[in-house]
Design a protein around this motif. Structure first.
Motif, PDB file in Angstrom:
ATOM      1  N   VAL A 286       1.511  -1.125  -0.016  1.00 15.07           N
ATOM      2  CA  VAL A 286       0.128  -0.077  -0.074  1.00 15.07           C
ATOM      3  C   VAL A 286       1.274   1.484  -0.073  1.00 15.07           C
ATOM      4  CG1 VAL A 286      -1.513  -1.480   1.194  1.00 15.07           C
ATOM      5  CG2 VAL A 286      -0.272  -0.016   2.527  1.00 15.07           C
ATOM      6  N   PHE A 287       0.404   2.202  -0.835  1.00 15.55           N
ATOM      7  CA  PHE A 287       0.945   4.329   0.034  1.00 15.55           C
ATOM      8  C   PHE A 287       2.618   3.394  -1.117  1.00 15.55           C
ATOM      9  CE2 PHE A 287      -2.067   4.137   3.598  1.00 15.55           C
ATOM     10  CZ  PHE A 287      -2.601   4.569   2.842  1.00 15.55           C
ATOM     11  N   GLY A 288       1.847   2.808  -2.183  1.00 15.98           N
ATOM     12  CA  GLY A 288       3.647   2.941  -2.475  1.00 15.98           C
ATOM     13  C   GLY A 288       4.481   4.050  -3.368  1.00 15.98           C
ATOM     14  N   GLU A 289       3.218   5.303  -3.252  1.00 19.61           N
ATOM     15  CA  GLU A 289       4.418   6.479  -3.835  1.00 19.61           C
ATOM     16  C   GLU A 289       5.444   7.030  -2.501  1.00 19.61           C
ATOM     17  OE1 GLU A 289       0.693   7.106  -1.769  1.00 19.61           O
ATOM     18  OE2 GLU A 289       0.877   5.744  -2.726  1.00 19.61           O
ATOM     19  N   GLU A 290       4.752   6.884  -0.920  1.00 20.26           N
ATOM     20  CA  GLU A 290       5.414   6.683  -0.531  1.00 20.26           C
ATOM     21  C   GLU A 290       7.181   6.226  -0.704  1.00 20.26           C
ATOM     22  OE1 GLU A 290       4.752   8.864   2.372  1.00 20.26           O
ATOM     23  OE2 GLU A 290       2.961   9.174   1.354  1.00 20.26           O
ATOM     24  N   LEU A 291       6.733   5.839  -1.042  1.00 18.37           N
ATOM     25  CA  LEU A 291       8.506   5.184  -1.618  1.00 18.37           C
ATOM     26  C   LEU A 291       9.115   6.035  -1.965  1.00 18.37           C
ATOM     27  CD1 LEU A 291       8.352   1.438  -2.072  1.00 18.37           C
ATOM     28  CD2 LEU A 291       8.281   2.398  -0.480  1.00 18.37           C
ATOM     29  N   LEU A 292       8.731   6.918  -2.706  1.00 17.39           N
ATOM     30  CA  LEU A 292       9.548   7.901  -3.854  1.00 17.39           C
ATOM     31  C   LEU A 292      10.184   9.053  -2.551  1.00 17.39           C
ATOM     32  CD1 LEU A 292       7.436   8.589  -6.525  1.00 17.39           C
ATOM     33  CD2 LEU A 292       9.471   7.509  -6.400  1.00 17.39           C
ATOM     34  N   LYS A 293      10.241   9.291  -1.449  1.00 21.66           N
ATOM     35  CA  LYS A 293      10.160  10.721  -0.188  1.00 21.66           C
ATOM     36  C   LYS A 293      11.163   9.777   0.504  1.00 21.66           C
ATOM     37  CE  LYS A 293       5.860  11.357   0.645  1.00 21.66           C
ATOM     38  NZ  LYS A 293       4.794  11.374   1.517  1.00 21.66           N
ATOM     39  N   PRO A 294      12.735  10.212   0.787  1.00 25.19           N
ATOM     40  CA  PRO A 294      13.440   9.684   1.609  1.00 25.19           C
ATOM     41  C   PRO A 294      14.023   9.503   2.494  1.00 25.19           C
ATOM     42  CG  PRO A 294      14.439  12.332   0.461  1.00 25.19           C
ATOM     43  CD  PRO A 294      12.490  11.733   0.342  1.00 25.19           C
ATOM     44  N   GLU A 295      12.928   9.522   3.220  1.00 26.62           N
ATOM     45  CA  GLU A 295      13.430   8.591   4.725  1.00 26.62           C
ATOM     46  C   GLU A 295      12.437   7.093   3.988  1.00 26.62           C
ATOM     47  OE1 GLU A 295       9.137  10.766   4.357  1.00 26.62           O
ATOM     48  OE2 GLU A 295      11.451  11.160   3.800  1.00 26.62           O
ATOM     49  N   TYR A 296      12.011   6.300   2.789  1.00 22.37           N
ATOM     50  CA  TYR A 296      12.199   5.426   3.202  1.00 22.37           C
ATOM     51  C   TYR A 296      12.760   4.775   1.522  1.00 22.37           C
ATOM     52  CZ  TYR A 296       7.185   5.616   5.597  1.00 22.37           C
ATOM     53  OH  TYR A 296       6.264   5.931   6.658  1.00 22.37           O
TER      54      TYR A 296
END
Length: 312
Positions: A286-296
């Motif tokens: 879920v929320f795959g778009e979060e993987l684009l953020k540095p913390e992920y």
């Protein structure tokens, strides 16, 4: 009756009116919501679903004078560039209707409702269907819009159900949703998890925030390296307050790293021989778009999981 009580009464009346009119809306993920609003025909609301579901701006003429005044009395309108917007959304869950924050949920005190809520509700209902003894004392930790508390209170009208949150707006909307659902056995308190509560519970449910949110918005930020800290804390603090045979039902999200589950590793030592437990992934990605953020940047995927722990 105080001003706030009058405003909340108007909000309840709005919910009842929407129910009578057959209003239904399923709230999608923020990304889906954003994409739908980017369509050319989504500039101005044409009906109540556009206003109270899709959070679209509307012209005052969309509603009659009396109804528009009722919306103003409910305190849910804001004006911008000559148009109006509702500051709340209404979402359907089975035959119930829940009020929560409008899109986009940028405020720190936003009250969340979305796909996680639907999965959380299914998990609660599935558990209640297989439970063999009545629920007597239950608590919904971080109640948000009050979905967990309402479902339990409806299933067990004789139970004492408590809804707690640190967000006053969540407590307010939970009260509205509880009355709208016709429940009268829910007590609502300000509490940091179970800190303000005494005694033991035979059912504890929680759907906490589990993201690493740079803005640290309360409805979204779980704390820790990857948003896991609040979920770990719920397990640590809820287990001692489970009665004999009592159950903790924790719906949360986990950022998986190198094929490993860091949340499960953290709570493993808490789940000793005094407890029986199961742990399942309800959705692996879920929320795959979060993987684009540095913390992920080291995260492979974010899964939603359900931990069920019962005291032996």
């Amino acid at each position: 009756m105080s001003v706030q009580q009058r405003v909340d009464r108007e909000l309840i009346e709005l919910g009842l009116r929407l129910q009578q009119e057959g209003y239904r809306f399923t709230t999608p993920t923020p990304l889906t919501h954003e994409r739908v609003l980017q369509r050319a025909d989504r500039c101005l609301a044409k009906d109540p679903r556009d206003v109270f579901g899709w959070s679209m701006p509307f012209d005052q003429g969309l509603f009659g004078t009396e109804r528009f005044q009722a919306l103003e009395c409910a305190g849910i309108l804001e004006q911008q560039d000559g148009l109006w917007r509702s500051t709340v959304r209404w979402s359907s869950l089975n035959d119930l209707l829940f009020v929560h924050s409008s899109f986009p949920t940028k405020q720190n005190d936003a009250v969340f409702f979305g796909p996680d809520t639907y999965r959380f509700a299914r998990a609660i209902n599935a558990y209640l269907q297989r439970r063999t003894t009545p629920v007597k004392h239950a608590v919904d930790i971080g109640c948000g819009a009050g979905v967990g508390a309402v479902l339990i209170a409806q299933a067990y009208p004789q139970a004492q159900v408590i809804a707690v949150d640190i967000n006053p707006q969540a407590l307010r909307l939970t009260a509205v949703n509880a009355e709208l659902a016709g429940t009268n056995n829910i007590a609502i308190y300000y509490s940091d998890l179970l800190a303000s509560l005494e005694g033991q519970f035979d059912l504890v449910v929680a759907n906490p925030p589990y993201m690493n949110d740079q803005q640290q918005r309360a409805y979204r930020h779980g704390g820790g390296a990857l948003g896991e800290a609040l979920s770990v804390r719920i397990v640590r603090e809820a287990l001692p307050q489970l009665s004999q045979g009592g159950t903790l039902l924790l719906y949360t999200g986990v950022a998986m790293v190198a094929g490993a589950d860091p949340f499960l590793a953290m709570i493993g030592s808490m789940l000793g021989s005094d407890f029986s437990w199961t742990y399942v992934e309800l959705d692996p990605d879920v929320f795959g778009e979060e993987l684009l953020k540095p913390e992920y940047e080291q995260v492979e995927r974010i899964a939603v999981t359900l931990l069920t722990v019962s005291r032996n």
